[in-house]
Design an enzyme around this catalytic site. Structure first.
Site, mmCIF file in Angstrom:
data_model
loop_
_atom_site.group_PDB
_atom_site.id
_atom_site.type_symbol
_atom_site.label_atom_id
_atom_site.label_comp_id
_atom_site.label_asym_id
_atom_site.label_seq_id
_atom_site.Cartn_x
_atom_site.Cartn_y
_atom_site.Cartn_z
ATOM 1 N N GLY A 39 -1.225 8.647 -23.374
ATOM 2 C CA GLY A 39 -2.133 7.534 -23.687
ATOM 3 C C GLY A 39 -1.887 6.371 -22.743
ATOM 4 O O GLY A 39 -2.655 5.433 -22.699
ATOM 5 N N CYS A 94 15.736 -11.506 8.201
ATOM 6 C CA CYS A 94 16.979 -12.053 7.669
ATOM 7 C C CYS A 94 18.208 -11.248 8.121
ATOM 8 O O CYS A 94 18.599 -11.335 9.276
ATOM 9 C CB CYS A 94 16.887 -12.155 6.148
ATOM 10 S SG CYS A 94 18.175 -13.203 5.462
ATOM 11 N N VAL A 132 -1.075 4.455 -18.895
ATOM 12 C CA VAL A 132 -1.838 4.411 -17.647
ATOM 13 C C VAL A 132 -1.393 5.523 -16.679
ATOM 14 O O VAL A 132 -2.225 6.230 -16.105
ATOM 15 C CB VAL A 132 -1.664 3.025 -16.968
ATOM 16 C CG1 VAL A 132 -2.346 2.992 -15.623
ATOM 17 C CG2 VAL A 132 -2.222 1.938 -17.873
ATOM 18 N N ASP A 133 -0.072 5.683 -16.509
ATOM 19 C CA ASP A 133 0.409 6.600 -15.480
ATOM 20 C C ASP A 133 -0.002 8.051 -15.761
ATOM 21 O O ASP A 133 -0.531 8.737 -14.886
ATOM 22 C CB ASP A 133 1.940 6.516 -15.341
ATOM 23 C CG ASP A 133 2.394 5.119 -14.963
ATOM 24 O OD1 ASP A 133 1.547 4.340 -14.512
ATOM 25 O OD2 ASP A 133 3.586 4.810 -15.125
ATOM 26 N N SER A 134 0.263 8.518 -16.973
ATOM 27 C CA SER A 134 -0.069 9.924 -17.233
ATOM 28 C C SER A 134 -1.579 10.145 -17.197
ATOM 29 O O SER A 134 -2.058 11.194 -16.761
ATOM 30 C CB SER A 134 0.534 10.403 -18.566
ATOM 31 O OG SER A 134 -0.047 9.744 -19.660
ATOM 32 N N THR A 135 -2.342 9.123 -17.596
ATOM 33 C CA THR A 135 -3.799 9.272 -17.578
ATOM 34 C C THR A 135 -4.316 9.382 -16.142
ATOM 35 O O THR A 135 -5.121 10.266 -15.822
ATOM 36 C CB THR A 135 -4.474 8.068 -18.286
ATOM 37 O OG1 THR A 135 -3.933 7.955 -19.598
ATOM 38 C CG2 THR A 135 -5.974 8.232 -18.370
ATOM 39 N N GLU A 176 7.907 -12.373 3.002
ATOM 40 C CA GLU A 176 7.376 -11.636 1.849
ATOM 41 C C GLU A 176 7.276 -12.479 0.583
ATOM 42 O O GLU A 176 6.568 -12.116 -0.349
ATOM 43 C CB GLU A 176 8.219 -10.375 1.587
ATOM 44 C CG GLU A 176 9.648 -10.596 1.105
ATOM 45 C CD GLU A 176 10.661 -10.871 2.234
ATOM 46 O OE1 GLU A 176 10.214 -11.203 3.342
ATOM 47 O OE2 GLU A 176 11.870 -10.778 1.998
ATOM 48 N N HIS A 179 12.053 -15.387 5.120
ATOM 49 C CA HIS A 179 11.451 -14.284 4.350
ATOM 50 C C HIS A 179 9.929 -14.437 4.261
ATOM 51 O O HIS A 179 9.444 -15.238 3.456
ATOM 52 C CB HIS A 179 12.051 -14.261 2.938
ATOM 53 C CG HIS A 179 13.467 -13.797 2.921
ATOM 54 N ND1 HIS A 179 13.820 -12.479 2.783
ATOM 55 C CD2 HIS A 179 14.617 -14.481 3.075
ATOM 56 C CE1 HIS A 179 15.127 -12.366 2.844
ATOM 57 N NE2 HIS A 179 15.651 -13.561 3.015
#
Ligand code: XMP
Length: 515
Positions: A228, A85, A230-233, A175, A173
């Site tokens: 508790g 584009c 997802v990311d930190s686990t 995507e 595009h």
């Protein structure tokens, strides 16, 4: 990043500010190619590590005074390049061609006709394939050395390439999912033209990151705050795999978690072999919050007390050198964005982390991952689907779902209500169909009747939304029978509640949380 693992197969995505740039990055990653997004005017220092480049779209016009006009001489003609584009218009406008306003603004679906057949970019894509257009300028004349590859009924130069280079440009595009063969086209560019290797997999990421964390941290100690979520686990399990007991996790109970959450999650963490200390600071948080009703003030108090508690605990771990954070790629992109960090509507998301006085070096094992990739990596690390599939839960917890001031009694009532709702979602196989759900305790009482008695008790609202990333959301059309049962259970079992309502507002204009 370890230099060797993805050597020869890294894609550089230059962002010119399009709303779709992140989507290009995700699509490339879905094709198992490692991709880094950088602002158009800041080429990465390790440019030699990249083997191909994509130029994104942009809200600007190349003809305007503020047109983004970086020097791409280090890239163009030096490595395979796909311009999308604005990128395609940019190469034309500044490369001897001409870009002019379109007679018609072309938004939406269009069909491709090939001008030059048998091009590798279109291999396996039938003529007539639907592509998605979104532009108001058009390429009237191609840049020097270019040949037209495809047109649509309204756009003559819908795709071109430059002779003698591996430079390709497309006006549409690929995507967005409306471009029917967009993934095929991206795959053709990545694999047939740029000859990249599809080695961006969870297992490779884990292997590379573990090796990298070992080298980065050595035998020093790392502190990590578990929430508790997802990311930190996932960050903790990765670090645990790399450095084992050198990782010290702290899980703070702020007294505003879901019913039994602290005990249950702590048990799961211990079962996963994490070196974790649970700290019950409920009383400290509730005391600090007493009488406070302003949502932003409540957030700030919780943030401050969390830092105090965390700091107290961190000081008990002697000689810690590192603080691990669960920062993910969208946070990194946001901080580097062409447009600058977007305006924050609420003071959330803990960006900025902990105060300087902690003087720890920061390690962020997930900083190159999108959220869905974090889950995939978690799965590859053997973390249970139950933990990985948990709904997002705000850092200030139930404090922003108790409208008005917070007391221990109100927390208990809301925990009971929330548990009935969430358990019912699980029992009815609805939990995984919902992006986030919870209950809100309203600051009003309403009249009711129970037996022969008139009651004057609390009202709770139930909220369940579907969303991709929390930026926009819609309420979930939960079955009436289900809502009826949940409402009955709540009113019969939770003392002090006599009315249940269901929130049917979308975001925008509402938000997911009520405060
Ligand atoms: P809103 O209410 O802004 O929520 O539509 C969007 C997402 O952000 C979460 N949220 C927070 N998360 N601290 C957090 O860590 C906060 O103060 C906070 N406020 C909202 C919300 O739960 C939803 O997932």
């Amino acid at each position: 990043m370890n230099k060797d693992t993805f050597q020869g197969s890294r894609l550089l995505l230059l962002d010119f500010g399009s709303q779709y740039t992140q989507l290009i990055a995700r699509r490339v990653r879905e094709l198992n190619v490692y991709c880094e997004m950088h602002p158009y005017n800041h080429l990465p220092e390790n440019l030699e590590d990249f083997s191909a480049v994509i130029l994104s779209g942009s809200p600007y016009s190349v003809r305007s005074a503020e047109a983004l006009h970086p020097d791409l001489s280090a890239l163009k003609g030096k490595m395979p390049l796909l311009a999308v584009c604005y990128g395609a218009q940019y190469l034309a406008h500044f490369g001897g061609g001409e870009v002019a306003p379109s007679n018609i603004r072309e938004y939406g679906r269009a069909h491709l006709t090939y001008i030059k057949p048998n091009e590798p970019l279109f291999e396996g894509i039938a003529e007539g394939s639907v592509v998605w257009m979104s532009h108001s300028d058009t390429i009237k004349q191609l840049p020097t050395g270019a040949v037209c590859l495809a047109s649509t009924p309204d756009v003559v130069n819908a795709a071109y390439r430059i002779e003698g280079e591996e430079t390709y440009a497309i006006q549409f595009h690929p995507e967005v999912t409306h471009s029917a063969d967009g993934m095929k086209l991206l795959g053709n560019f990545l694999f047939k033209i740029a000859k990249l290797t599809p080695n961006w997999t969870s297992d490779n990421f884990v292997e590379m990151t573990v090796a990298q964390l070992k080298a980065q941290v050595g035998n020093e100690k790392v502190i990590l705050g578990l929430s508790g979520g997802v990311d930190s686990t996932v960050a903790a399990v990765l670090l645990n795999k790399a450095i084992g007991k050198q990782l010290h996790c702290i899980f703070v109970n702020n007294g505003l978690l879901r019913k039994n959450e602290f005990e249950n999650v702590l048990k799961q963490y211990e079962g996963m072999g994490l070196n974790v200390k649970g700290v019950d600071a409920s009383a400290r948080f509730l005391t600090a919050l007493a009488g406070k009703t302003d949502p932003e003030e409540k957030r700030k108090i919780i943030g401050r007390v969390f830092i105090e508690v965390f700091d107290d605990e961190a000081h008990k771990i002697t000689d810690a050198q590192w603080l691990a954070q669960g920062t993910i790629y969208p946070d990194v992109i946001e901080s580097l964005s062409v447009k600058g960090p977007s305006a924050t509507i609420k003071s959330h998301h803990n960006v900025g982390g902990l105060p300087d006085y902690m003087k720890l070096k920061v390690v962020e094992p997930l900083r190159m991952l999108f959220k869905d990739e974090v889950r995939r990596v978690g799965r590859s690390l053997g973390i249970s689907d139950e933990l990985l599939g948990r709904h997002p839960f705000p850092g200030p917890g139930l404090a922003i779902r108790i409208l008005g001031d917070i007391t221990a009694e109100k927390v208990t009532i809301l925990q009971e209500v929330d548990a009935i709702f969430i358990n019912a979602l699980k029992e009815n196989n609805l939990y995984d169909k919902v992006w986030q759900a919870g209950a809100i305790l309203l600051p009003i009482n309403s009249v009711g009747v129970m037996g022969d008695e008139r009651t004057y008790e609390r009202v709770v609202a139930l909220r369940a939304v579907e969303s991709i990333d929390g930026m926009t959301a819609d309420w979930v059309d939960l079955p009436y029978k289900f809502l009826q049962k949940v409402s009955n259970d709540i009113i019969n079992k939770v003392k002090g509640v006599n009315r249940v309502v269901y929130d049917i507002s979308s975001k925008p204009p509402a938000t997911i949380e009520w405060e």
